[in-house]
Design an enzyme around this catalytic site. Structure first.
Site, PDB file in Angstrom:
ATOM      1  N   ARG A 142     -13.135  -2.553   9.752  1.00  0.00           N
ATOM      2  CA  ARG A 142     -12.062  -3.322  10.388  1.00  0.00           C
ATOM      3  C   ARG A 142     -12.640  -4.648  10.891  1.00  0.00           C
ATOM      4  NH1 ARG A 142     -11.471  -2.687  15.365  1.00  0.00           N
ATOM      5  NH2 ARG A 142     -11.456  -0.412  15.404  1.00  0.00           N
TER       6      ARG A 142
ATOM      7  N   TYR B 205      10.985 -19.524   6.308  1.00  0.00           N
ATOM      8  CA  TYR B 205      11.021 -18.254   5.576  1.00  0.00           C
ATOM      9  C   TYR B 205      11.714 -17.204   6.458  1.00  0.00           C
ATOM     10  CZ  TYR B 205       9.149 -13.819   3.856  1.00  0.00           C
ATOM     11  OH  TYR B 205       9.017 -12.544   3.415  1.00  0.00           O
TER      12      TYR B 205
ATOM     13  N   ASP C   5       2.541 -23.442   7.209  1.00  0.00           N
ATOM     14  CA  ASP C   5       2.628 -22.374   6.214  1.00  0.00           C
ATOM     15  C   ASP C   5       2.517 -23.057   4.845  1.00  0.00           C
ATOM     16  OD1 ASP C   5       3.454 -20.480   4.340  1.00  0.00           O
ATOM     17  OD2 ASP C   5       4.825 -19.497   5.742  1.00  0.00           O
TER      18      ASP C   5
ATOM     19  N   LYS D 170       1.656 -14.503  -2.755  1.00  0.00           N
ATOM     20  CA  LYS D 170       2.380 -15.391  -3.650  1.00  0.00           C
ATOM     21  C   LYS D 170       1.409 -16.091  -4.613  1.00  0.00           C
ATOM     22  CE  LYS D 170       5.615 -13.894  -0.915  1.00  0.00           C
ATOM     23  NZ  LYS D 170       6.090 -14.602   0.267  1.00  0.00           N
TER      24      LYS D 170
HETATM   25  C1  LIG Z   1       6.395 -14.323   1.623  1.00  0.00           C
HETATM   26  C2  LIG Z   1       6.217 -15.369   2.644  1.00  0.00           C
HETATM   27  C3  LIG Z   1       5.711 -15.069   3.923  1.00  0.00           C
HETATM   28  C4  LIG Z   1       5.406 -13.656   4.368  1.00  0.00           C
HETATM   29  O1  LIG Z   1       4.329 -13.099   3.681  1.00  0.00           O
HETATM   30  P1  LIG Z   1       4.189 -11.539   3.336  1.00  0.00           P
HETATM   31  O2  LIG Z   1       2.957 -11.482   2.532  1.00  0.00           O
HETATM   32  O3  LIG Z   1       5.427 -11.130   2.575  1.00  0.00           O
HETATM   33  O4  LIG Z   1       4.098 -10.818   4.633  1.00  0.00           O
HETATM   34  C5  LIG Z   1       5.524 -16.116   4.806  1.00  0.00           C
HETATM   35  N1  LIG Z   1       5.829 -17.387   4.472  1.00  0.00           N
HETATM   36  C6  LIG Z   1       6.328 -17.711   3.257  1.00  0.00           C
HETATM   37  C7  LIG Z   1       6.653 -19.126   2.952  1.00  0.00           C
HETATM   38  C8  LIG Z   1       6.551 -16.720   2.305  1.00  0.00           C
HETATM   39  O5  LIG Z   1       7.070 -17.040   1.127  1.00  0.00           O
END
Ligand SMILES: *Cc1c(COP(=O)(O)O)cnc(C)c1O
Length: 418
Positions: free
Chosen positions: A87, A140, A213, A238
């Site tokens: 961890r 998001y 982000d 992503k």
């Molecule tokens: C998918 C997404 C998230 C969240 O991420 P997870 O891996 O699904 O928890 C945050 N910000 C954006 C822009 C996203 O597309």
């Protein structure tokens, strides 16, 4: 922060790197001393090599999956390379974290079990009850839900603003109380573009952190830390993972002190990336640049085709000259990304039906994989924003344009639009 010196003060990756820097490794490594962030290496060289020098024992060119929870100590406290418990740190995760830091131009990267786990760790590190955060009015959906349904209950207040309107942002920040300005650019699903450098200036004046982000752009297309951001957030699920086979998240920072505080909370909260997930994510990063080049080319062609289509009333793509943030995108991005949203001229039902008619574009949530995806944000990814300031148009369709053959993608969309 005093209960365990290992927890807070000895992040293993750090100690490991320190040891390497003092020459405790065999002399064969070409990349080791560049593993952090050598300005002489370009993006793809860092993506392929940073944090991933060949295994000292076997020469394996890819970091092994250290599927292990604990480590033999050479006498009490005699940690090998700083590893004591997975961890706190795991070598496969360390490799990913060093690579993430290098490709974002930061000093510290941290890998989590999901993008939202990364966001949660960041927020618990930098906000407390009574604090305030400025968020985008097209964040998001899951980020919005985290603020509105979770953190609000813990006494953290938020204001949703249009980040394209800098005066609105200036009016929303409360100096001394606003701890973070949260930016998503391009945003999900409306592809809004906002000016990172300008927002960084506003946040700094108010004593708040600028959080970006960078999931849609990726570090290949946009480098928020170089533009003045304090923290970069990723859903590595992503584009960074890129193959729709792993869920993960990341934080990258330039400031070492903030990096330490985040690492303390990462270990205290525990939502870390597992070894296999870290390994898959690292593998994805190696091809990030070439995938993004193709994503961008294909998306630009899709956006142009849609813009000329009679069944489409509006196309949202930062690469189109008519886009609200096109000029800013030209200034702060290398290219315009693989996401395209558009509004169906015949309204909500037509938009929903079209999502079920494509063949190559798979109907599904998520984005950023090599395969093209189509979805209806209003009823899928952004349902949690219904009835809120973040509600999206009902006739909106979102495309994650993959890296298949462009002609096939265009033909699929043309057929589905009818
Ligand atoms: C998918 C997404 C998230 C969240 O991420 P997870 O891996 O699904 O928890 C945050 N910000 C954006 C822009 C996203 O597309």
């Amino acid at each position: 922060m005093t209960e365990s010196k290992h927890d807070a003060d000895q992040p293993a990756g750090r100690e490991n790197r320190a040891r390497r820097d003092h020459g405790e490794r065999s002399g064969h490594d070409t990349y080791g001393e560049h593993a952090g962030h050598d300005e002489r290496l370009g993006f793809s060289s860092l993506a392929i090599h940073a944090g991933q020098e060949p295994d000292p024992l076997t020469g394996a060119v890819v970091p092994p999956i250290y599927q292990v929870s604990t480590y033999k100590q050479d006498g009490v406290g005699g940690l090998r390379g700083g590893y004591e418990y997975s961890r706190s740190a795991n070598p496969t995760r360390t490799a990913l974290e060093e690579c993430l830091a290098a490709i974002e131009g930061g000093t510290r990267g941290l890998a989590f079990a999901s993008g939202l786990a990364a966001e949660d760790c960041l927020l618990r590190t930098v906000v407390a009850p009574g604090d305030h955060v400025v968020i985008p009015n097209d964040a998001y959906g899951g980020t919005y839900r985290l603020f509105s349904k979770v953190y609000e209950r813990w006494g953290v207040q938020w204001t949703a603003v249009d980040l394209g309107d800098l005066d609105a942002v200036r009016a929303a920040v409360q100096p001394g109380r606003t701890r973070a300005v949260w930016v998503e650019t391009p945003s999900n699903p409306l592809l809004g573009v906002s000016d990172i450098a300008a927002l960084a200036g506003i946040a700094r004046e108010a004593g708040a952190l600028l959080v970006v982000d960078n999931t849609f752009a990726t570090p290949y297309l946009q480098q928020p830390l170089a533009l003045g951001a304090d923290v970069v957030v990723h859903s590595t699920t992503k584009y960074i993972g890129g193959h729709s086979d792993v869920v993960g998240g990341a934080l990258v920072v330039a400031d070492a002190g903030l990096g330490e505080r985040l690492a303390f909370h990462q270990n205290s909260l525990g939502a870390v990336a597992g070894p296999f997930d870290a390994w898959l994510t690292l593998r994805g990063i190696k091809t990030l640049a070439v995938r993004m080049d193709r994503h961008c080319q294909n998306a630009a062609a899709v956006a142009e085709m849609l813009a000329a289509h009679p069944k489409v009333s509006e196309v949202r793509y930062p690469g189109l000259p008519g886009h609200q943030g096109h000029e800013i995108a030209v200034k702060q991005m290398r290219a315009f990304g693989g996401m395209v949203s558009f509004r169906h001229a015949d309204g909500e039902e037509a938009a929903v039906e079209m999502c079920g008619r494509t063949r190559l574009f798979t109907l599904g949530e998520s984005l950023g994989g090599v395969e093209s995806l189509i979805e209806h944000p209003g009823r899928m990814t952004h349902m949690s924003a219904a009835g809120s300031p973040l509600e999206v148009p009902a006739d909106l369709v979102r495309l994650s344009v993959g890296i298949e053959d462009r002609a096939d993608l265009l033909a699929d969309l043309a057929r589905a639009l009818g």
